[in-house]
Design a protein around this motif. Structure first.
Motif, PDB file in Angstrom:
ATOM      1  N   UNK A 270      16.422 -39.051-120.890  1.00  0.00           N
ATOM      2  CA  UNK A 270      17.819 -38.594-120.875  1.00  0.00           C
ATOM      3  C   UNK A 270      18.165 -37.998-119.522  1.00  0.00           C
ATOM      4  N   UNK A 271      17.204 -37.337-118.883  1.00  0.00           N
ATOM      5  CA  UNK A 271      17.449 -36.755-117.555  1.00  0.00           C
ATOM      6  C   UNK A 271      17.820 -37.835-116.541  1.00  0.00           C
ATOM      7  N   UNK A 272      17.102 -38.958-116.573  1.00  0.00           N
ATOM      8  CA  UNK A 272      17.429 -40.058-115.651  1.00  0.00           C
ATOM      9  C   UNK A 272      18.810 -40.616-115.926  1.00  0.00           C
ATOM     10  N   UNK A 273      19.155 -40.778-117.201  1.00  0.00           N
ATOM     11  CA  UNK A 273      20.460 -41.343-117.549  1.00  0.00           C
ATOM     12  C   UNK A 273      21.591 -40.402-117.150  1.00  0.00           C
ATOM     13  N   UNK A 274      21.355 -39.076-117.206  1.00  0.00           N
ATOM     14  CA  UNK A 274      22.393 -38.108-116.873  1.00  0.00           C
ATOM     15  C   UNK A 274      22.539 -37.908-115.367  1.00  0.00           C
ATOM     16  N   UNK A 275      21.415 -37.846-114.652  1.00  0.00           N
ATOM     17  CA  UNK A 275      21.448 -37.388-113.262  1.00  0.00           C
ATOM     18  C   UNK A 275      21.253 -38.494-112.233  1.00  0.00           C
ATOM     19  N   UNK A 276      20.893 -39.711-112.663  1.00  0.00           N
ATOM     20  CA  UNK A 276      20.791 -40.838-111.732  1.00  0.00           C
ATOM     21  C   UNK A 276      21.993 -41.746-111.972  1.00  0.00           C
ATOM     22  N   UNK A 277      22.920 -41.875-110.999  1.00  0.00           N
ATOM     23  CA  UNK A 277      24.155 -42.651-111.221  1.00  0.00           C
ATOM     24  C   UNK A 277      23.856 -44.090-111.630  1.00  0.00           C
ATOM     25  N   UNK A 278      24.602 -44.569-112.622  1.00  0.00           N
ATOM     26  CA  UNK A 278      24.470 -45.948-113.107  1.00  0.00           C
ATOM     27  C   UNK A 278      25.857 -46.455-113.473  1.00  0.00           C
ATOM     28  N   UNK A 279      26.517 -47.093-112.497  1.00  0.00           N
ATOM     29  CA  UNK A 279      27.888 -47.536-112.710  1.00  0.00           C
ATOM     30  C   UNK A 279      27.986 -48.638-113.754  1.00  0.00           C
ATOM     31  N   UNK A 280      26.904 -49.414-113.919  1.00  0.00           N
ATOM     32  CA  UNK A 280      26.953 -50.512-114.876  1.00  0.00           C
ATOM     33  C   UNK A 280      26.839 -50.024-116.311  1.00  0.00           C
ATOM     34  N   UNK A 281      26.367 -48.772-116.511  1.00  0.00           N
ATOM     35  CA  UNK A 281      26.191 -48.261-117.868  1.00  0.00           C
ATOM     36  C   UNK A 281      26.627 -46.799-117.922  1.00  0.00           C
ATOM     37  N   UNK A 282      27.952 -46.536-117.941  1.00  0.00           N
ATOM     38  CA  UNK A 282      28.420 -45.154-118.008  1.00  0.00           C
ATOM     39  C   UNK A 282      28.083 -44.512-119.347  1.00  0.00           C
TER      40      UNK A 282
END
Length: 755
Positions: free
Chosen positions: A517-529
């Motif tokens: 969850x930390x990666x999903x929250x703090x590493x930007x991912x424009x393809x999967x907001x």
């Protein structure tokens, strides 16, 4: 010596005659006549096998082609899927078709097309992940595609940038598609305002990337046009897979050839073809095998470079399947008669035929025997030492205690498995650096594949390798392994077993593929907001898992290190609580008192930090910090670049709540999701979880129930707080200090780690 001589002698004979037997399966054939009865075409498109128009020219009804008359002349259509056929590649097993595109937000409404789905499930066709990409053209929108209308799991998507002012903005975005994709549904959603631009139509589709240049030249996304020339795009479908296989053409009556003589084929089974080409047209030499390998054989054979073609069908796995009377060895289909004939060579005939080979090898027999004997003796000693070392580690790591526990709990024997060290070494490619999933305070986690094909996560604990645990520590460790192995909750990572034959114990967990969850929250991912709806669902899943550990498990379990990096996400982005390295099971109505404070800075319960007394409410505090992360998208601690100062997110959040400025710190990605009331309700719940007095915090069961109420929106606006809540906020801020503090002046107790 004579025994070794015979062993090597027979080994040489076996390999020699195995190669000779491969050549002997092919008999001389005459040049096959071409078959011209199915030389079909429609318009300017040739229709080769397995497709066809007339009865007897196509493989099955799936490949039947209808030649329709249109305003532009005759056009071929695949009847079973109603798509226009543009080209067929027999070698690649592909067919190029016209696939519909979806248009949305067109100023001219007649341009819009709501048919945003394609379903090829149950047919022999699927989209080629080699040639095709999912693409969206336009600006200011989010285009995604899903498996099916009933499944809300996103496969991927494109986030198009905002439209520029006073001009038409056309931006192209493309993403890969998964292999074996047979159906998809497109969804286009506006995420940026118009800003006065001349917005063009937004389109999305799956397209063959080899035709992008022609697509861009012919497409028209102008806002005012009514041209529908871009309604269809060229897309490649896979109908078969070429693969290596030792086969040959059958009798003339069962063999067909292409009109130009480039290849011939014969049917091996319902789903397998044997395809052969002459030397002059051998474009697939990496797949084909020369079936006339023996010198002097097949002199008159023209079509001798052969490979197999596997046709797609439900239940037919082309990666491993072979026709009847064939066997898959090393990714290649071998005839059973070849394997049988090579297994038992006769002694006299083979020996006489290979006399030159025997004479050449016999000169080095003495040296080979000595080397083999020395190597064998070294391996034998090494194997005995390894067995003794494994037994030593097994006993030191509590293996005997675990076996005793398993024998005393026969009903739970199947719930935990003792893995051999060799099995885990092979699973991780001997703990290759490329297999590392992550490193944490408790150890290193490797990705591995077991012998049954299942994917697992193998955790190598951080312990002092030569330290010997006393009897009480051993009992505690084995007790925890037994308890954790019996946890059965869909939001808790399952402990499958352990290995105690190594210097440090290895724990084997189920594999969770989508990171933390930390990666999903703090590493930007424009393809999967990460939308608010997903964040709320993840929070509920974490709360349910902790509630289960605290109250529903056979023995209450306190996690002691709840943080976003210990929350894993599965293939459907469901939360799973992991990393129980510091967990403790306690008897009912007890707390855990320790002289060593363990946890992660930013998530640590201040009450636990002061008293060294850990309760279930300490997990509640850490979960409250995770809730703030989900709301704000910020890290639990952050440092200022200009000064040596660390800011606590929990204190900053409480200060914002006191100043009624919560919306100023909410993550911009969710502020536009029309969920302001839900965000405020969850923030109030997080505030209660952060109460400095642990007794005034809610239990995890209460937290889970209140989050469910927020999601259902039935009681989101009716959540009542205590009358003295505002005064509690002041007390919490005063007790925990100012919102930031100098790192040089901070004093942390033993075992507190920074994130």
């Amino acid at each position: 010596m004579y025994g070794c001589f015979c062993l090597i002698d027979w080994l040489v004979l076996y390999l020699f005659f195995y190669a000779a037997s491969l050549c002997s399966i092919v008999r001389p054939h005459y040049v096959l006549p071409y078959k011209t009865s199915c030389n079909e075409s429609c318009g300017n498109v040739d229709i080769p096998f397995p497709f066809g128009i007339k009865v007897g020219c196509y493989k099955s009804e799936w490949f039947r082609v209808t030649c329709n008359k249109t305003a532009d002349g005759e056009k071929p259509f695949i009847s079973s899927i109603n798509m226009q056929l543009l080209n067929v590649s027999f070698y690649e097993g592909t067919v190029l078709v016209n696939n519909s595109a979806i248009y949305s937000y067109c100023p001219s409404k007649d341009r819009e097309n709501n048919e945003g789905s394609v379903n090829l499930t149950g047919t022999p066709f699927f989209f080629s992940h080699i040639f095709d990409r999912f693409m969206s053209i336009g600006c200011g929108n989010l285009a995604t595609f899903l498996d099916s209308p009933t499944n809300d799991h996103r496969i991927g998507g494109c986030k198009l940038p905002p439209c520029e002012n006073n001009m038409t903005s056309i931006v192209r975005c493309a993403v890969n598609i998964p292999s074996g994709l047979s159906s998809f549904v497109t969804n286009i959603r506006r995420i940026y305002p118009n800003n006065g631009s001349k917005r063009s139509c937004i389109s999305s589709f799956i397209v063959d990337t080899r035709f992008l240049d022609s697509l861009e030249a012919n497409s028209d996304h102008n806002a005012t046009t009514t041209n529908r020339s871009g309604t269809y795009v060229p897309t490649t479908l896979q109908w078969g897979i070429p693969k290596r296989g030792l086969c040959e053409l059958g009798e003339e009556s069962g063999t067909l050839c292409s009109p130009d003589g480039r290849y011939c084929w014969t049917s091996l089974s319902q789903m397998h073809l044997c395809v052969c080409t002459p030397d002059t047209y051998n474009n697939y030499d990496y797949l084909s095998t020369d079936v006339c390998q023996e010198i002097g054989k097949c002199v008159d054979m023209k079509y001798k470079n052969c490979f197999m073609h596997c046709l797609n069908a439900d239940g037919n796995d082309c990666s491993s399947s072979c026709p009847d009377r064939y066997k898959n060895l090393g990714g290649m289909c071998w005839p059973l008669n070849v394997l049988d004939s090579s297994e038992v060579p006769t002694k006299k005939s083979k020996r006489s035929q290979n006399l030159p080979v025997i004479i050449g090898c016999s000169t080095s027999i003495g040296t080979i025997v000595v080397l083999i004997g020395t190597w064998h003796m070294h391996k034998l000693i090494e194997r005995r030492n390894n067995i003794k070392l494994k037994q030593k580690y097994f006993k030191r790591n509590g293996g005997l205690l675990l076996q005793q526990q398993l024998s005393n709990n026969k009903g739970n024997v199947e719930k935990i498995k003792l893995f051999a060290s060799k099995e885990l070494e092979k699973a991780t490619d001997y703990y290759n650096e490329n297999r590392i999933l992550g490193r944490g305070g408790q150890g290193t986690v490797f990705k591995g594949m077991l012998t049954d094909g299942s994917i697992v996560a193998i955790k190598k604990s951080k312990m002092i390798e030569d330290k010997k645990l006393d009897e009480n520590e051993l009992k505690q460790f084995i007790n925890e392994v037994m308890i954790l192995s019996q946890i059965n909750h869909r939001n808790v990572v399952k402990l499958l077993g352990c290995c105690l034959e190594t210097k440090v114990p290895l724990l084997v967990y189920e594999f969770v593929p989508n990171g933390t969850l930390s990666q999903l929250l703090h590493v930007p991912n424009e393809e999967f907001p990460l939308t608010w709806e997903m964040r709320l669902r993840i929070a509920i899943e974490i709360a349910n898992a902790l509630s289960y550990l605290h109250s529903a498990a056979s023995v209450p379990i306190y996690h002691r290190d709840i943080k976003s990096s210990n929350i894993l996400l599965d293939d459907k982005y469901r939360a799973k609580v992991s990393d129980f390295g510091t967990s403790r099971s306690v008897a009912l109505e007890q707390t855990h008192v320790t002289t060593r404070v363990q946890g992660t800075f930013g998530y640590l319960d201040p009450e636990y930090f002061r008293s060294s007394q850990f309760t279930e409410k300490s997990d509640v505090y850490s979960f409250g910090v995770v809730l703030i992360e989900l709301i704000t998208g910020q890290k639990p601690v952050s440092s200022c670049q200009s000064e040596e100062v660390v800011r606590s997110l929990a204190n900053f959040f409480l200060h914002s709540m006191k100043e009624n400025s919560l919306l100023n710190i909410v993550d911009p990605l969710v502020i536009n999701d029309n969920a302001e009331e839900e965000i405020v309700a969850v923030a109030k719940l997080a505030k209660r979880c952060l109460n400095m007095n642990g007794k005034r915090r809610p239990t995890m069961k209460q937290v889970a129930l209140e989050l469910e109420r927020v999601r259902s929106s039935e009681e989101a606006n009716g959540m009542q707080q205590s009358a003295d809540e505002d005064s509690d906020t002041d007390a919490m801020i005063e007790a925990s200090g100012v919102h930031s503090f100098s790192t040089s002046g901070s004093v942390l107790k033993d075992s507190v780690t920074s994130q």
